[in-house]
Motif scaffolding. Structure first.
Motif, short mmCIF file in Angstrom:
data_model
loop_
_atom_site.label_atom_id
_atom_site.label_comp_id
_atom_site.label_asym_id
_atom_site.label_seq_id
_atom_site.Cartn_x
_atom_site.Cartn_y
_atom_site.Cartn_z
N TYR A 151 0.85 -1.20 0.00
CA TYR A 151 0.00 0.00 0.00
C TYR A 151 0.88 1.25 0.00
CZ TYR A 151 -3.23 3.63 1.37
OH TYR A 151 -3.96 4.79 1.41
N GLU A 152 1.89 1.27 0.86
CA GLU A 152 2.80 2.42 0.94
C GLU A 152 3.51 2.63 -0.41
OE1 GLU A 152 3.18 4.74 3.30
OE2 GLU A 152 1.54 3.74 4.33
N ALA A 153 3.91 1.54 -1.04
CA ALA A 153 4.59 1.65 -2.34
C ALA A 153 3.64 2.19 -3.40
CB ALA A 153 5.12 0.28 -2.77
N LEU A 154 2.37 1.83 -3.30
CA LEU A 154 1.40 2.28 -4.30
C LEU A 154 1.07 3.77 -4.17
CD1 LEU A 154 -1.11 -0.73 -4.32
CD2 LEU A 154 0.43 -0.05 -6.17
N VAL A 155 1.02 4.26 -2.94
CA VAL A 155 0.61 5.65 -2.74
C VAL A 155 1.78 6.63 -2.73
CG1 VAL A 155 -1.53 5.06 -1.56
CG2 VAL A 155 0.54 5.46 -0.21
N SER A 156 3.00 6.13 -2.62
CA SER A 156 4.15 7.04 -2.63
C SER A 156 4.59 7.29 -4.06
CB SER A 156 5.29 6.48 -1.80
OG SER A 156 5.79 5.29 -2.39
#
Length: 158
Positions: A151-156
């Protein structure tokens, strides 16, 4: 399967137990088999935990996959580069693949094929890691701890 999965499986199979003390695990790899020195064996255990192959509860170590599904090749001995490979930070995608292999006993080629097929089914509208997570979940492989990281990789921003 990877040298890491085999190396993690051997202590449990050798002792005939589904649960080991951390010291037992390390002693099998370092003393019984003479594959590693004790510090290297501890590093293998730490990496196996980070990769989701084992769970620790204090001094107790349990495999996070079905040990009986792993067939150790006759004469297996981990390659000399296992420690170097394990020191490198593996990508999320690699870690998901490793978990699927450990959880299902499938060969890496088959796992990648399933992920690619899922990617095609989704018309490549999602990142490859998402397809890998979906394949893992479809096969009952626990990847919940990796969802936040994806999730963090997708939104960053990339």
């Amino acid at each position: 399967m990877s040298d890491l999965i085999y190396s993690v499986s051997v202590p449990f199979k050798r002792k005939g137990k589904e649960v080991l003390k951390e010291s037992e695990f390390i002693l099998v790899l370092a003393i019984d088999l003479n594959w590693f020195n004790p510090e290297e064996a501890k590093n293998i255990l730490n990496h196996a935990q980070r990769a989701g192959l084992v769970k620790r509860d204090g001094e107790i170590v349990t495999p996070a996959f079905d040990i009986s599904s792993v067939e150790i090749p006759p004469g297996f001995r981990p390659g000399s580069d296992i420690l170097l490979k394990n020191l490198e930070k593996k990508t999320l995608f690699d870690r998901i693949i490793e978990r699927i292999i450990a959880g299902t006993g499938m060969e890496k080629r088959k796992v990648i094929s399933l992920i690619n097929k899922k990617q095609e089914e989704l018309s490549k509208l999602v990142e490859i890691e998402v397809s890998a997570i979906l394949v893992a979940l479809e096969h009952g492989v626990a990847v919940n701890d990796l969802l936040e990281e994806e999730y963090e990789a997708l939104v960053s921003p990339r």
